[in-house]
Design a protein around this motif. Sequence first.
Motif, PDB file in Angstrom:
ATOM      1  N   VAL A 161     -56.891  28.796  48.358  1.00  0.00           N
ATOM      2  CA  VAL A 161     -56.915  27.784  47.472  1.00  0.00           C
ATOM      3  C   VAL A 161     -55.924  27.683  46.196  1.00  0.00           C
ATOM      4  O   VAL A 161     -55.408  26.850  46.128  1.00  0.00           O
ATOM      5  CB  VAL A 161     -58.293  27.189  47.374  1.00  0.00           C
ATOM      6  N   ALA A 162     -56.360  28.668  45.363  1.00  0.00           N
ATOM      7  CA  ALA A 162     -55.762  29.115  44.155  1.00  0.00           C
ATOM      8  C   ALA A 162     -54.411  29.268  44.327  1.00  0.00           C
ATOM      9  O   ALA A 162     -53.468  28.713  43.486  1.00  0.00           O
ATOM     10  CB  ALA A 162     -56.321  29.856  43.578  1.00  0.00           C
ATOM     11  N   LYS A 163     -53.863  29.914  45.412  1.00  0.00           N
ATOM     12  CA  LYS A 163     -52.413  30.140  45.449  1.00  0.00           C
ATOM     13  C   LYS A 163     -51.574  28.940  45.961  1.00  0.00           C
ATOM     14  O   LYS A 163     -50.585  28.696  45.388  1.00  0.00           O
ATOM     15  CB  LYS A 163     -52.316  31.345  46.841  1.00  0.00           C
ATOM     16  N   ALA A 164     -52.426  28.082  46.634  1.00  0.00           N
ATOM     17  CA  ALA A 164     -51.659  26.989  47.258  1.00  0.00           C
ATOM     18  C   ALA A 164     -51.773  25.854  46.133  1.00  0.00           C
ATOM     19  O   ALA A 164     -50.487  25.174  46.194  1.00  0.00           O
ATOM     20  CB  ALA A 164     -52.420  26.281  48.394  1.00  0.00           C
ATOM     21  N   LEU A 165     -52.600  25.746  45.447  1.00  0.00           N
ATOM     22  CA  LEU A 165     -52.666  24.931  44.235  1.00  0.00           C
ATOM     23  C   LEU A 165     -51.923  25.105  42.886  1.00  0.00           C
ATOM     24  O   LEU A 165     -51.726  24.632  42.125  1.00  0.00           O
ATOM     25  CB  LEU A 165     -53.915  24.277  43.871  1.00  0.00           C
ATOM     26  N   GLU A 166     -51.515  26.643  43.013  1.00  0.00           N
ATOM     27  CA  GLU A 166     -51.000  27.257  41.696  1.00  0.00           C
ATOM     28  C   GLU A 166     -51.890  27.169  40.644  1.00  0.00           C
ATOM     29  O   GLU A 166     -51.266  26.752  39.471  1.00  0.00           O
ATOM     30  CB  GLU A 166     -49.677  26.599  41.508  1.00  0.00           C
ATOM     31  N   ILE A 167     -53.121  27.574  40.682  1.00  0.00           N
ATOM     32  CA  ILE A 167     -54.083  27.682  39.520  1.00  0.00           C
ATOM     33  C   ILE A 167     -54.756  29.023  39.791  1.00  0.00           C
ATOM     34  O   ILE A 167     -54.461  29.872  40.795  1.00  0.00           O
ATOM     35  CB  ILE A 167     -55.151  26.565  39.872  1.00  0.00           C
ATOM     36  N   ARG A 168     -55.585  29.317  38.662  1.00  0.00           N
ATOM     37  CA  ARG A 168     -56.155  30.501  38.699  1.00  0.00           C
ATOM     38  C   ARG A 168     -57.294  30.554  39.698  1.00  0.00           C
ATOM     39  O   ARG A 168     -57.974  29.667  40.031  1.00  0.00           O
ATOM     40  CB  ARG A 168     -57.080  30.753  37.313  1.00  0.00           C
ATOM     41  N   THR A 169     -57.760  31.850  40.484  1.00  0.00           N
ATOM     42  CA  THR A 169     -58.656  31.885  41.371  1.00  0.00           C
ATOM     43  C   THR A 169     -60.007  31.619  40.620  1.00  0.00           C
ATOM     44  O   THR A 169     -60.028  32.220  39.388  1.00  0.00           O
ATOM     45  CB  THR A 169     -58.734  33.156  41.583  1.00  0.00           C
ATOM     46  N   GLY A 170     -60.957  31.042  41.208  1.00  0.00           N
ATOM     47  CA  GLY A 170     -62.111  30.582  40.426  1.00  0.00           C
ATOM     48  C   GLY A 170     -62.079  29.364  39.613  1.00  0.00           C
ATOM     49  O   GLY A 170     -63.159  28.989  39.203  1.00  0.00           O
ATOM     50  N   SER A 171     -60.971  28.714  39.530  1.00  0.00           N
ATOM     51  CA  SER A 171     -60.843  27.260  38.621  1.00  0.00           C
ATOM     52  C   SER A 171     -61.728  26.432  39.430  1.00  0.00           C
ATOM     53  O   SER A 171     -61.904  26.412  40.803  1.00  0.00           O
ATOM     54  CB  SER A 171     -59.578  26.849  38.682  1.00  0.00           C
ATOM     55  N   THR A 172     -62.073  25.288  38.887  1.00  0.00           N
ATOM     56  CA  THR A 172     -62.822  24.245  39.588  1.00  0.00           C
ATOM     57  C   THR A 172     -61.983  23.411  40.386  1.00  0.00           C
ATOM     58  O   THR A 172     -60.979  23.056  39.794  1.00  0.00           O
ATOM     59  CB  THR A 172     -63.745  23.499  38.575  1.00  0.00           C
ATOM     60  N   VAL A 173     -62.123  23.130  41.617  1.00  0.00           N
ATOM     61  CA  VAL A 173     -61.502  22.245  42.376  1.00  0.00           C
ATOM     62  C   VAL A 173     -62.635  21.163  43.178  1.00  0.00           C
ATOM     63  O   VAL A 173     -63.876  21.500  43.211  1.00  0.00           O
ATOM     64  CB  VAL A 173     -60.753  22.923  43.386  1.00  0.00           C
ATOM     65  N   LEU A 174     -62.280  20.014  43.536  1.00  0.00           N
ATOM     66  CA  LEU A 174     -63.013  19.350  44.186  1.00  0.00           C
ATOM     67  C   LEU A 174     -62.492  19.263  45.882  1.00  0.00           C
ATOM     68  O   LEU A 174     -61.392  19.183  46.201  1.00  0.00           O
ATOM     69  CB  LEU A 174     -62.504  17.641  44.045  1.00  0.00           C
ATOM     70  N   HIS A 175     -63.738  19.459  46.464  1.00  0.00           N
ATOM     71  CA  HIS A 175     -63.522  19.819  47.983  1.00  0.00           C
ATOM     72  C   HIS A 175     -64.313  18.578  48.750  1.00  0.00           C
ATOM     73  O   HIS A 175     -65.199  18.245  48.637  1.00  0.00           O
ATOM     74  CB  HIS A 175     -64.521  20.936  48.210  1.00  0.00           C
ATOM     75  N   LEU A 176     -63.335  18.084  49.580  1.00  0.00           N
ATOM     76  CA  LEU A 176     -63.662  16.928  50.368  1.00  0.00           C
ATOM     77  C   LEU A 176     -63.631  17.255  51.986  1.00  0.00           C
ATOM     78  O   LEU A 176     -62.658  17.978  52.330  1.00  0.00           O
ATOM     79  CB  LEU A 176     -62.877  15.587  49.961  1.00  0.00           C
ATOM     80  N   CYS A 192     -59.436  20.193  39.559  1.00  0.00           N
ATOM     81  CA  CYS A 192     -59.989  19.563  38.439  1.00  0.00           C
ATOM     82  C   CYS A 192     -59.637  19.982  37.044  1.00  0.00           C
ATOM     83  O   CYS A 192     -59.196  21.214  36.763  1.00  0.00           O
ATOM     84  CB  CYS A 192     -61.656  19.588  38.700  1.00  0.00           C
ATOM     85  N   PRO A 193     -59.713  19.282  36.071  1.00  0.00           N
ATOM     86  CA  PRO A 193     -60.436  18.041  36.161  1.00  0.00           C
ATOM     87  C   PRO A 193     -59.489  16.854  36.376  1.00  0.00           C
ATOM     88  O   PRO A 193     -59.740  15.589  36.308  1.00  0.00           O
ATOM     89  CB  PRO A 193     -60.913  17.716  34.632  1.00  0.00           C
ATOM     90  N   ARG A 194     -58.243  17.070  36.710  1.00  0.00           N
ATOM     91  CA  ARG A 194     -57.280  15.998  36.792  1.00  0.00           C
ATOM     92  C   ARG A 194     -57.618  15.056  37.775  1.00  0.00           C
ATOM     93  O   ARG A 194     -57.594  13.786  37.785  1.00  0.00           O
ATOM     94  CB  ARG A 194     -55.862  16.651  37.436  1.00  0.00           C
ATOM     95  N   PHE A 195     -58.476  15.426  39.203  1.00  0.00           N
ATOM     96  CA  PHE A 195     -58.933  14.592  40.229  1.00  0.00           C
ATOM     97  C   PHE A 195     -60.346  14.613  40.328  1.00  0.00           C
ATOM     98  O   PHE A 195     -60.804  14.269  41.283  1.00  0.00           O
ATOM     99  CB  PHE A 195     -58.343  15.165  41.555  1.00  0.00           C
ATOM    100  N   ALA A 196     -61.152  14.555  39.199  1.00  0.00           N
ATOM    101  CA  ALA A 196     -62.750  14.484  39.067  1.00  0.00           C
ATOM    102  C   ALA A 196     -62.811  12.848  39.525  1.00  0.00           C
ATOM    103  O   ALA A 196     -62.248  12.195  38.934  1.00  0.00           O
ATOM    104  CB  ALA A 196     -63.083  15.083  37.920  1.00  0.00           C
ATOM    105  N   GLY A 197     -63.823  12.790  40.418  1.00  0.00           N
ATOM    106  CA  GLY A 197     -63.967  11.200  40.756  1.00  0.00           C
ATOM    107  C   GLY A 197     -63.048  10.794  41.818  1.00  0.00           C
ATOM    108  O   GLY A 197     -63.470   9.642  42.355  1.00  0.00           O
ATOM    109  N   LEU A 198     -62.153  11.466  42.361  1.00  0.00           N
ATOM    110  CA  LEU A 198     -61.412  10.966  43.355  1.00  0.00           C
ATOM    111  C   LEU A 198     -62.226  10.796  44.670  1.00  0.00           C
ATOM    112  O   LEU A 198     -61.848   9.984  45.776  1.00  0.00           O
ATOM    113  CB  LEU A 198     -60.197  12.015  43.661  1.00  0.00           C
ATOM    114  N   ASP A 199     -63.179  11.623  45.090  1.00  0.00           N
ATOM    115  CA  ASP A 199     -64.192  11.348  46.241  1.00  0.00           C
ATOM    116  C   ASP A 199     -64.525   9.821  46.256  1.00  0.00           C
ATOM    117  O   ASP A 199     -64.549   9.308  47.524  1.00  0.00           O
ATOM    118  CB  ASP A 199     -65.185  12.351  46.288  1.00  0.00           C
ATOM    119  N   GLU A 200     -64.928   9.436  45.090  1.00  0.00           N
ATOM    120  CA  GLU A 200     -65.643   7.911  45.337  1.00  0.00           C
ATOM    121  C   GLU A 200     -64.500   6.807  45.294  1.00  0.00           C
ATOM    122  O   GLU A 200     -64.612   6.073  46.319  1.00  0.00           O
ATOM    123  CB  GLU A 200     -66.355   7.615  43.885  1.00  0.00           C
TER     124      GLU A 200
END
Length: 252
Positions: A124-139, A159-167
Amino acid sequence: MTRTTASSALLLPEPDHSFWARIAHEIADAIGRGIYAPGDRLPSEHLLAEQYGVNRHTIRRSLASLGQIGLVRSTQGSGTYVEDFAVDLVLGRRTRHRQSLAQAGLPGGLRVLASRTVRASADVAKALEIRTGSTVLHLQVVGDGGGQPLHVSDRFFPCPRFAGLDERVRQSGSITQAFADCGVPDYTRRQSRISARLPDPALAAHLRQPAARPALYVSSVNVDTHGTPIEYACTWFAGDRVTLTVDHDHAV
């Protein structure tokens, strides 16, 4: 863009107090649950009449009502068959579930099964170009079309860019609308990888298909207008209801 290669009117008849309507609803429900697959021949009128304890005239009326909404077709001298139903989803630079269905005259949207914040795995980190272990929202969501589940997907958002996107997805039934509400008016598909795999029993149940039937598995990455990854999705498509076409003119 979506094309239906068979009838798009997969609306179950509402049951009422008449025998024929209740029987039609039960048969339609069985088709929806995969007991009768596209192309299958239904039991004969005689066998259905015995099964439901009614006369053949009642069965004929039930089947006729299913034929009117495109769920079955009758061939003289051969029998009654479940109509083929397939939505052709085109994978290109822009893939929008609800818009594609609307173009084909099908109602539908996304339904959230579960949501949580997790630590990004290496993939997931590789696909999103973020650090492994970073917080992500999983839907985990189901994509419906014409009253049928077309796909189940696990989607990951940084996250935090898309925190709350699930709602927002729960409220709108649309990832595109949820992105717009989060300040992303447009996005494109960077890549899609397609393979055929057997779903686990839970996924098969959501797709309403046998676990022994292969599903189309697509992993994809969407990016914003600056090229920043905003979504990594792993999607299982019902193999008997969906055809995937890669648009070479617009795919990336």
